[in-house]
Design a protein around this motif. Structure first.
Motif, PDB file in Angstrom:
ATOM      1  N   GLY A 303       0.775  -1.226   0.000  1.00 35.35           N
ATOM      2  CA  GLY A 303       0.000   0.000   0.000  1.00 35.35           C
ATOM      3  C   GLY A 303       0.808   1.278   0.000  1.00 35.35           C
ATOM      4  N   PHE A 304       2.114   1.168  -0.254  1.00 32.02           N
ATOM      5  CA  PHE A 304       2.977   2.348  -0.282  1.00 32.02           C
ATOM      6  C   PHE A 304       3.721   2.428  -1.612  1.00 32.02           C
ATOM      7  CE2 PHE A 304       2.338   1.783   4.225  1.00 32.02           C
ATOM      8  CZ  PHE A 304       2.276   3.083   4.716  1.00 32.02           C
ATOM      9  N   LEU A 305       3.828   3.653  -2.117  1.00 34.73           N
ATOM     10  CA  LEU A 305       4.607   3.910  -3.324  1.00 34.73           C
ATOM     11  C   LEU A 305       6.008   4.350  -2.933  1.00 34.73           C
ATOM     12  CD1 LEU A 305       5.079   4.609  -6.395  1.00 34.73           C
ATOM     13  CD2 LEU A 305       4.183   6.889  -5.838  1.00 34.73           C
ATOM     14  N   THR A 306       7.016   3.708  -3.522  1.00 30.19           N
ATOM     15  CA  THR A 306       8.396   4.151  -3.383  1.00 30.19           C
ATOM     16  C   THR A 306       8.833   4.710  -4.726  1.00 30.19           C
ATOM     17  OG1 THR A 306       8.907   2.470  -1.712  1.00 30.19           O
ATOM     18  CG2 THR A 306      10.768   3.487  -2.848  1.00 30.19           C
ATOM     19  N   LEU A 307       9.057   6.012  -4.769  1.00 28.18           N
ATOM     20  CA  LEU A 307       9.444   6.700  -5.996  1.00 28.18           C
ATOM     21  C   LEU A 307      10.892   7.156  -5.872  1.00 28.18           C
ATOM     22  CD1 LEU A 307       8.399   7.821  -8.752  1.00 28.18           C
ATOM     23  CD2 LEU A 307       7.957   9.969  -7.563  1.00 28.18           C
ATOM     24  N   ASN A 308      11.758   6.596  -6.715  1.00 33.00           N
ATOM     25  CA  ASN A 308      13.182   6.940  -6.695  1.00 33.00           C
ATOM     26  C   ASN A 308      13.525   7.831  -7.883  1.00 33.00           C
ATOM     27  OD1 ASN A 308      14.029   5.374  -4.399  1.00 33.00           O
ATOM     28  ND2 ASN A 308      13.727   3.544  -5.635  1.00 33.00           N
ATOM     29  N   ILE A 309      14.220   8.924  -7.611  1.00 34.76           N
ATOM     30  CA  ILE A 309      14.714   9.817  -8.660  1.00 34.76           C
ATOM     31  C   ILE A 309      16.228   9.883  -8.512  1.00 34.76           C
ATOM     32  CG2 ILE A 309      14.607  12.122  -9.673  1.00 34.76           C
ATOM     33  CD1 ILE A 309      11.877  12.470  -8.297  1.00 34.76           C
ATOM     34  N   SER A 310      16.941   9.217  -9.436  1.00 36.10           N
ATOM     35  CA  SER A 310      18.394   9.070  -9.324  1.00 36.10           C
ATOM     36  C   SER A 310      19.103   9.830 -10.438  1.00 36.10           C
ATOM     37  CB  SER A 310      18.789   7.588  -9.399  1.00 36.10           C
ATOM     38  OG  SER A 310      18.132   6.833  -8.405  1.00 36.10           O
ATOM     39  N   ASN A 311      20.291  10.306 -10.139  1.00 39.09           N
ATOM     40  CA  ASN A 311      21.137  10.922 -11.161  1.00 39.09           C
ATOM     41  C   ASN A 311      22.573  10.489 -10.949  1.00 39.09           C
ATOM     42  OD1 ASN A 311      22.862  13.200  -9.786  1.00 39.09           O
ATOM     43  ND2 ASN A 311      20.808  13.443  -8.909  1.00 39.09           N
ATOM     44  N   ASN A 312      23.365  10.544 -12.022  1.00 35.89           N
ATOM     45  CA  ASN A 312      24.759  10.101 -11.948  1.00 35.89           C
ATOM     46  C   ASN A 312      25.713  11.275 -11.765  1.00 35.89           C
ATOM     47  OD1 ASN A 312      24.374  11.140 -14.516  1.00 35.89           O
ATOM     48  ND2 ASN A 312      25.758   9.680 -15.516  1.00 35.89           N
ATOM     49  N   GLY A 313      25.224  12.337 -11.127  1.00 30.11           N
ATOM     50  CA  GLY A 313      26.059  13.496 -10.849  1.00 30.11           C
ATOM     51  C   GLY A 313      27.017  13.247  -9.707  1.00 30.11           C
ATOM     52  N   PRO A 314      27.818  14.246  -9.362  1.00 29.22           N
ATOM     53  CA  PRO A 314      28.808  14.083  -8.293  1.00 29.22           C
ATOM     54  C   PRO A 314      28.166  13.791  -6.944  1.00 29.22           C
ATOM     55  CG  PRO A 314      28.603  16.387  -8.932  1.00 29.22           C
ATOM     56  CD  PRO A 314      27.838  15.594  -9.949  1.00 29.22           C
ATOM     57  N   LYS A 315      28.900  13.117  -6.095  1.00 25.91           N
ATOM     58  CA  LYS A 315      28.407  12.757  -4.764  1.00 25.91           C
ATOM     59  C   LYS A 315      28.167  14.005  -3.919  1.00 25.91           C
ATOM     60  CE  LYS A 315      29.738  10.202  -0.587  1.00 25.91           C
ATOM     61  NZ  LYS A 315      30.796   9.394   0.064  1.00 25.91           N
ATOM     62  N   ILE A 316      27.076  13.996  -3.155  1.00 26.31           N
ATOM     63  CA  ILE A 316      26.844  15.060  -2.184  1.00 26.31           C
ATOM     64  C   ILE A 316      27.802  14.836  -1.021  1.00 26.31           C
ATOM     65  CG2 ILE A 316      25.166  16.087  -0.602  1.00 26.31           C
ATOM     66  CD1 ILE A 316      22.966  15.138  -2.500  1.00 26.31           C
ATOM     67  N   PRO A 317      28.589  15.823  -0.628  1.00 25.67           N
ATOM     68  CA  PRO A 317      29.582  15.630   0.440  1.00 25.67           C
ATOM     69  C   PRO A 317      28.967  15.062   1.711  1.00 25.67           C
ATOM     70  CG  PRO A 317      29.891  17.765  -0.623  1.00 25.67           C
ATOM     71  CD  PRO A 317      28.608  17.199  -1.171  1.00 25.67           C
ATOM     72  N   ASP A 318      29.709  14.182   2.381  1.00 24.63           N
ATOM     73  CA  ASP A 318      29.207  13.523   3.592  1.00 24.63           C
ATOM     74  C   ASP A 318      28.796  14.518   4.664  1.00 24.63           C
ATOM     75  OD1 ASP A 318      29.580  11.037   2.464  1.00 24.63           O
ATOM     76  OD2 ASP A 318      31.597  10.771   3.301  1.00 24.63           O
ATOM     77  N   GLU A 319      29.528  15.634   4.748  1.00 25.52           N
ATOM     78  CA  GLU A 319      29.215  16.605   5.793  1.00 25.52           C
ATOM     79  C   GLU A 319      27.960  17.418   5.463  1.00 25.52           C
ATOM     80  OE1 GLU A 319      32.265  18.535   3.014  1.00 25.52           O
ATOM     81  OE2 GLU A 319      31.884  16.561   3.912  1.00 25.52           O
ATOM     82  N   VAL A 320      27.543  17.406   4.196  1.00 27.50           N
ATOM     83  CA  VAL A 320      26.355  18.152   3.770  1.00 27.50           C
ATOM     84  C   VAL A 320      25.110  17.272   3.782  1.00 27.50           C
ATOM     85  CG1 VAL A 320      25.275  19.428   1.853  1.00 27.50           C
ATOM     86  CG2 VAL A 320      27.708  19.746   2.357  1.00 27.50           C
ATOM     87  N   LEU A 321      25.261  16.000   3.430  1.00 22.86           N
ATOM     88  CA  LEU A 321      24.121  15.103   3.210  1.00 22.86           C
ATOM     89  C   LEU A 321      23.133  15.050   4.379  1.00 22.86           C
ATOM     90  CD1 LEU A 321      22.814  13.180   1.203  1.00 22.86           C
ATOM     91  CD2 LEU A 321      24.184  11.322   2.182  1.00 22.86           C
ATOM     92  N   PRO A 322      23.586  14.923   5.648  1.00 21.98           N
ATOM     93  CA  PRO A 322      22.609  14.844   6.747  1.00 21.98           C
ATOM     94  C   PRO A 322      21.749  16.096   6.891  1.00 21.98           C
ATOM     95  CG  PRO A 322      24.784  14.099   7.462  1.00 21.98           C
ATOM     96  CD  PRO A 322      24.967  14.736   6.128  1.00 21.98           C
ATOM     97  N   ASN A 323      22.219  17.221   6.342  1.00 25.18           N
ATOM     98  CA  ASN A 323      21.479  18.487   6.492  1.00 25.18           C
ATOM     99  C   ASN A 323      20.889  18.986   5.180  1.00 25.18           C
ATOM    100  OD1 ASN A 323      22.442  18.668   9.251  1.00 25.18           O
ATOM    101  ND2 ASN A 323      24.411  19.258   8.401  1.00 25.18           N
ATOM    102  N   ILE A 324      20.834  18.107   4.162  1.00 29.02           N
ATOM    103  CA  ILE A 324      20.474  18.529   2.818  1.00 29.02           C
ATOM    104  C   ILE A 324      19.061  19.114   2.732  1.00 29.02           C
ATOM    105  CG2 ILE A 324      19.514  16.322   2.049  1.00 29.02           C
ATOM    106  CD1 ILE A 324      21.873  18.559  -0.011  1.00 29.02           C
ATOM    107  N   PHE A 325      18.178  18.721   3.676  1.00 29.11           N
ATOM    108  CA  PHE A 325      16.796  19.205   3.633  1.00 29.11           C
ATOM    109  C   PHE A 325      16.554  20.391   4.567  1.00 29.11           C
ATOM    110  CE2 PHE A 325      16.492  14.682   2.407  1.00 29.11           C
ATOM    111  CZ  PHE A 325      15.943  14.845   1.153  1.00 29.11           C
TER     112      PHE A 325
END
Length: 373
Positions: A303-325
């Motif tokens: 009953g749940f939709l999982t929608l993935n949007i992927s790109n092959n761009g550069p990695k988001i830095p580890d120190e930025v990723l936890p705060n990306i939102f």
């Protein structure tokens, strides 16, 4: 085939107890595709899930909704603490569900009994997923609210100033823009053979949308959006058509695999904004690559939709990723840092989750929401 057996509650419990090692071994084996940093957390979870199922079979008088709610809260709290994606949790629970049912199906069981067992197993896993998702959504909502309250006064001043500036800018810019769009439409009607009018019209539509989007990002929503039932595949197609000029400019290859029958309930325009923001960001980061690729895929489970949007761009830095939102967090030189923040708020408002996972090869934004009942 072994001999025919009747699966009452006691024999089902005995069956799971005697096959526990086999189930766990196969379950863990099928988790090896996950990043090493995730495996320890998920191996711990799957043992809790299987033990809880066996306990439910053993203690028939216990209120297991409360126990499963507690299990879901512990699992979701661990996801939030470790910045792990909830979509992987749904994947591993689906794997465990299928392994357990497959084990039962290997035996010749009295007809009707196996249906009851499968129903019981499915009901158990559905409840675990429901309580985990509900708790995860609540925790992330509280986390976002807390982070929003902690925005320092300078950022609040920036947000207020940005709203005032964009409001003035939009009113001054929209009038000539509307006139230009109107004259282009007249030219299309009177002289349809003129080249590039379609492209000019689409670019103007996109400019108009970006102005509106910029205004929406700079102020908190005050109106209640109307919910409706809509197919997510059609909405993605509309977004792709709207972004066609940007896709051409980036020379990006787009693949999309979503079942046309999948419908969700919510504000179509808000979901459109989420898709536009994420896909536009993806186009920005892949534009300089030799083979820019964006992959959009959707799958439905329990009953749940999982929608993935992927790109092959550069990695988001580890120190930025936890705060990306978080607001004002951006990796773009001229970005406002508000787009993903608003996307997150919209998805949380629809009782879903929005997460991001980034490696050296692929960055994936995952939206997880309920489908139409």
């Amino acid at each position: 085939m072994e001999g025919k057996m009747v699966l009452n509650r006691e024999m089902t419990l005995h069956f799971l107890s005697s096959h526990k090692t086999t189930i766990l071994t196969e379950w863990k084996e099928r988790l090896k595709h996950l990043p090493d940093s995730y495996i320890d957390y998920f191996e711990e979870d799957i043992e809790k899930i299987l033990n809880s199922l066996m306990k439910q079979l053993k203690e028939t008088d216990t209120n297991f909704d409360e126990l499963l709610k507690d299990l879901g809260e512990k699992i979701s709290a661990n996801r939030v603490k470790q910045h792990l994606n909830m979509d992987i949790f749904f994947s591993i629970t689906s794997i465990g569900r299928s392994i357990i049912i497959d084990q039962f199906l290997k035996y010749e069981v009295v007809k009707g009994e196996i249906s009851a067992v499968i129903h019981q197993v499915n009901s158990y896993f559905d409840k675990v997923i429901y309580f985990a998702l509900t708790s995860f959504t609540d925790l992330k909502t509280k986390q976002v609210a807390k982070q929003y309250q902690l925005i320092n006064p300078n950022h609040k001043d920036r947000l207020t100033l940005l709203g005032q500036m964009t409001s003035s800018f939009v009113h001054e810019f929209r009038n000539p823009l509307t006139s230009i769009m109107g004259f282009v439409q007249l030219l299309q009607a009177e002289q349809p053979d003129i080249k590039y009018l379609d492209i000019i019209s689409k670019e103007l539509d996109q400019l108009n949308y970006r102005i509106t989007q910029f205004l929406n990002l700079s102020k908190k929503e005050t109106e209640t959006s109307q919910n409706e039932v809509f197919p997510i595949a059609s909405l993605v197609d509309e977004v792709m058509e709207f972004l066609y000029p940007s896709i051409l400019e980036a020379n990006a290859y787009i693949s999309c695999k979503i079942d046309e029958d999948v419908e969700i309930v919510g504000s179509k325009e808000e979901f459109r904004q989420v898709l536009l923001n994420i896909i536009l960001n993806a186009l920005d980061v892949v534009a300089e690559l030799q083979q820019p690729t964006i992959d959009i895929s959707g799958s439905v489970s329990s009953g749940f939709l999982t929608l993935n949007i992927s790109n092959n761009g550069p990695k988001i830095p580890d120190e930025v990723l936890p705060n990306i939102f978080e607001p004002f967090i951006t990796t773009k030189k001229r970005g406002t840092g508000l787009g993903l923040f608003v996307c997150k708020e919209i998805i949380l408002k629809h009782q879903g989750t929005l997460t991001c996972h980034s490696t050296d090869f692929l960055t994936t934004f995952t939206i997880h929401v309920k489908t139409k009942a």
